[in-house]
Motif scaffolding. Sequence first.
Motif, PDB file in Angstrom:
ATOM      1  N   GLU A  60       0.813  -1.212   0.000  1.00  0.00           N
ATOM      2  CA  GLU A  60       0.000   0.000   0.000  1.00  0.00           C
ATOM      3  C   GLU A  60       0.850   1.267   0.000  1.00  0.00           C
ATOM      4  O   GLU A  60       0.571   2.214  -0.742  1.00  0.00           O
ATOM      5  CB  GLU A  60      -0.942   0.002   1.213  1.00  0.00           C
ATOM      6  N   THR A  61       1.912   1.294   0.819  1.00  0.00           N
ATOM      7  CA  THR A  61       2.746   2.506   0.853  1.00  0.00           C
ATOM      8  C   THR A  61       3.477   2.689  -0.471  1.00  0.00           C
ATOM      9  O   THR A  61       3.641   3.817  -0.948  1.00  0.00           O
ATOM     10  CB  THR A  61       3.767   2.445   1.998  1.00  0.00           C
ATOM     11  N   LEU A  62       3.909   1.588  -1.083  1.00  0.00           N
ATOM     12  CA  LEU A  62       4.611   1.682  -2.369  1.00  0.00           C
ATOM     13  C   LEU A  62       3.679   2.157  -3.484  1.00  0.00           C
ATOM     14  O   LEU A  62       4.116   2.825  -4.420  1.00  0.00           O
ATOM     15  CB  LEU A  62       5.216   0.326  -2.736  1.00  0.00           C
ATOM     16  N   SER A  63       2.408   1.794  -3.383  1.00  0.00           N
ATOM     17  CA  SER A  63       1.465   2.168  -4.445  1.00  0.00           C
ATOM     18  C   SER A  63       1.296   3.676  -4.538  1.00  0.00           C
ATOM     19  O   SER A  63       0.941   4.202  -5.592  1.00  0.00           O
ATOM     20  CB  SER A  63       0.105   1.507  -4.194  1.00  0.00           C
ATOM     21  N   ARG A  64       1.562   4.391  -3.447  1.00  0.00           N
ATOM     22  CA  ARG A  64       1.397   5.843  -3.467  1.00  0.00           C
ATOM     23  C   ARG A  64       2.405   6.515  -4.396  1.00  0.00           C
ATOM     24  O   ARG A  64       2.119   7.555  -4.978  1.00  0.00           O
ATOM     25  CB  ARG A  64       1.537   6.393  -2.048  1.00  0.00           C
ATOM     26  N   SER A  65       3.591   5.904  -4.511  1.00  0.00           N
ATOM     27  CA  SER A  65       4.611   6.511  -5.367  1.00  0.00           C
ATOM     28  C   SER A  65       4.553   5.975  -6.789  1.00  0.00           C
ATOM     29  O   SER A  65       5.129   6.574  -7.697  1.00  0.00           O
ATOM     30  CB  SER A  65       6.014   6.255  -4.791  1.00  0.00           C
ATOM     31  N   LEU A  66       3.838   4.866  -7.007  1.00  0.00           N
ATOM     32  CA  LEU A  66       3.807   4.253  -8.324  1.00  0.00           C
ATOM     33  C   LEU A  66       3.189   5.186  -9.357  1.00  0.00           C
ATOM     34  O   LEU A  66       3.736   5.371 -10.459  1.00  0.00           O
ATOM     35  CB  LEU A  66       3.026   2.934  -8.261  1.00  0.00           C
ATOM     36  N   ALA A  67       2.053   5.799  -9.013  1.00  0.00           N
ATOM     37  CA  ALA A  67       1.400   6.723  -9.946  1.00  0.00           C
ATOM     38  C   ALA A  67       2.269   7.955 -10.189  1.00  0.00           C
ATOM     39  O   ALA A  67       2.348   8.461 -11.317  1.00  0.00           O
ATOM     40  CB  ALA A  67       0.033   7.148  -9.406  1.00  0.00           C
ATOM     41  N   VAL A  77       8.090  -1.266  -9.842  1.00  0.00           N
ATOM     42  CA  VAL A  77       7.456  -2.499 -10.305  1.00  0.00           C
ATOM     43  C   VAL A  77       8.109  -3.714  -9.641  1.00  0.00           C
ATOM     44  O   VAL A  77       7.426  -4.600  -9.110  1.00  0.00           O
ATOM     45  CB  VAL A  77       7.548  -2.616 -11.843  1.00  0.00           C
ATOM     46  N   ILE A  78       9.446  -3.761  -9.659  1.00  0.00           N
ATOM     47  CA  ILE A  78      10.153  -4.901  -9.072  1.00  0.00           C
ATOM     48  C   ILE A  78       9.975  -4.928  -7.554  1.00  0.00           C
ATOM     49  O   ILE A  78       9.844  -6.003  -6.948  1.00  0.00           O
ATOM     50  CB  ILE A  78      11.647  -4.863  -9.459  1.00  0.00           C
ATOM     51  N   PHE A  79       9.931  -3.739  -6.938  1.00  0.00           N
ATOM     52  CA  PHE A  79       9.732  -3.671  -5.483  1.00  0.00           C
ATOM     53  C   PHE A  79       8.393  -4.317  -5.115  1.00  0.00           C
ATOM     54  O   PHE A  79       8.285  -5.076  -4.141  1.00  0.00           O
ATOM     55  CB  PHE A  79       9.760  -2.209  -5.035  1.00  0.00           C
ATOM     56  N   GLN A  80       7.355  -4.043  -5.906  1.00  0.00           N
ATOM     57  CA  GLN A  80       6.054  -4.648  -5.649  1.00  0.00           C
ATOM     58  C   GLN A  80       6.149  -6.173  -5.761  1.00  0.00           C
ATOM     59  O   GLN A  80       5.548  -6.911  -4.970  1.00  0.00           O
ATOM     60  CB  GLN A  80       5.020  -4.116  -6.642  1.00  0.00           C
ATOM     61  N   ALA A  81       6.897  -6.647  -6.757  1.00  0.00           N
ATOM     62  CA  ALA A  81       7.046  -8.088  -6.937  1.00  0.00           C
ATOM     63  C   ALA A  81       7.819  -8.714  -5.783  1.00  0.00           C
ATOM     64  O   ALA A  81       7.509  -9.837  -5.352  1.00  0.00           O
ATOM     65  CB  ALA A  81       7.747  -8.376  -8.263  1.00  0.00           C
ATOM     66  N   VAL A  82       8.822  -8.013  -5.264  1.00  0.00           N
ATOM     67  CA  VAL A  82       9.595  -8.521  -4.126  1.00  0.00           C
ATOM     68  C   VAL A  82       8.692  -8.659  -2.905  1.00  0.00           C
ATOM     69  O   VAL A  82       8.733  -9.672  -2.184  1.00  0.00           O
ATOM     70  CB  VAL A  82      10.786  -7.579  -3.828  1.00  0.00           C
ATOM     71  N   VAL A  83       7.860  -7.657  -2.666  1.00  0.00           N
ATOM     72  CA  VAL A  83       6.916  -7.725  -1.544  1.00  0.00           C
ATOM     73  C   VAL A  83       5.950  -8.893  -1.734  1.00  0.00           C
ATOM     74  O   VAL A  83       5.643  -9.636  -0.794  1.00  0.00           O
ATOM     75  CB  VAL A  83       6.140  -6.395  -1.413  1.00  0.00           C
TER      76      VAL A  83
END
Length: 277
Positions: free
Chosen positions: A36-43, A72-78
């Motif tokens: 969730e926190t990472l999604s804030r910076s994705l956009a 993108v890769i950070f999301q996959a690692v999580v």
Amino acid sequence: MTPRPEYTPDAESLERILKRLRAPGGCPWDREQTRETLSRSLAEEAAEVLDAIDRGNAPDICDELGDLLMNVIFQAVVAEERGEFTFQDVCGGIIDKMIRRHAHIFGDAKAETAGDVAQLWEKIKAGERKDKPAPQSILDKVPPYLSALNRAEKLQKKVSKVGFDWDDQAQILAKIEEELEELKEAFASGDAAAIDDEFGDLLFAASNLARFRNGKTSEELLRQSNRKFETRFRYIERELAGAGIPLEEAGIDRMEALWQAAKQAEKEAAGGEKEDA
């Protein structure tokens, strides 16, 4: 900083770096991040890529694409930590999809034009959806998380495929004029809810024109206007600063005169070919 030879310039090395940062004894900030926190910076990162592309700055495009890829890769690692999927699963999935949807390249299908490819693409996607629950509406596939302008165009594009569309641009211009008149009437009534409603209809109609023209999207056009506005206002700030006049004390008349001067400067820089906006 001295280069680290164990980290070659590829996605695998980037994934290994992110895993090290997430591991015990790694970076406290990276270890705290969640999906969730990472999604804030994705956009934001995607928007920065678009801005670099709009400016035509290749080094910035390269840099911003790196930031986006890292997200993108950070999301996959999580996701891998959660036992859901891996970065390799992400790559494998999109590779399979690209091969499957380009049957005219990797298979026996025929497609000579971009239009043929689009038809083939829709046919293949329909096959992919056959095992999924049937949608209740053709609009169900338009993602709700898009920006309002992008979603408006995609909604319009969906219904246009079944014949619910305008015949020409003149009809859409007439609709825009109609919506503008209704907005004026709403303002005259003083009804705030009606104003909001008609204002939204006007924006929707304007985005329809961008979609129908099949050129730049309304999102791209608005970013273009944003940049133009910013350039002109920065001109005002520079001129006032040079004259020793505080921005807050300049007054609307002086700023409007400088705005017109900024427009004139743009025309002269473009050799007089650029029309007034």
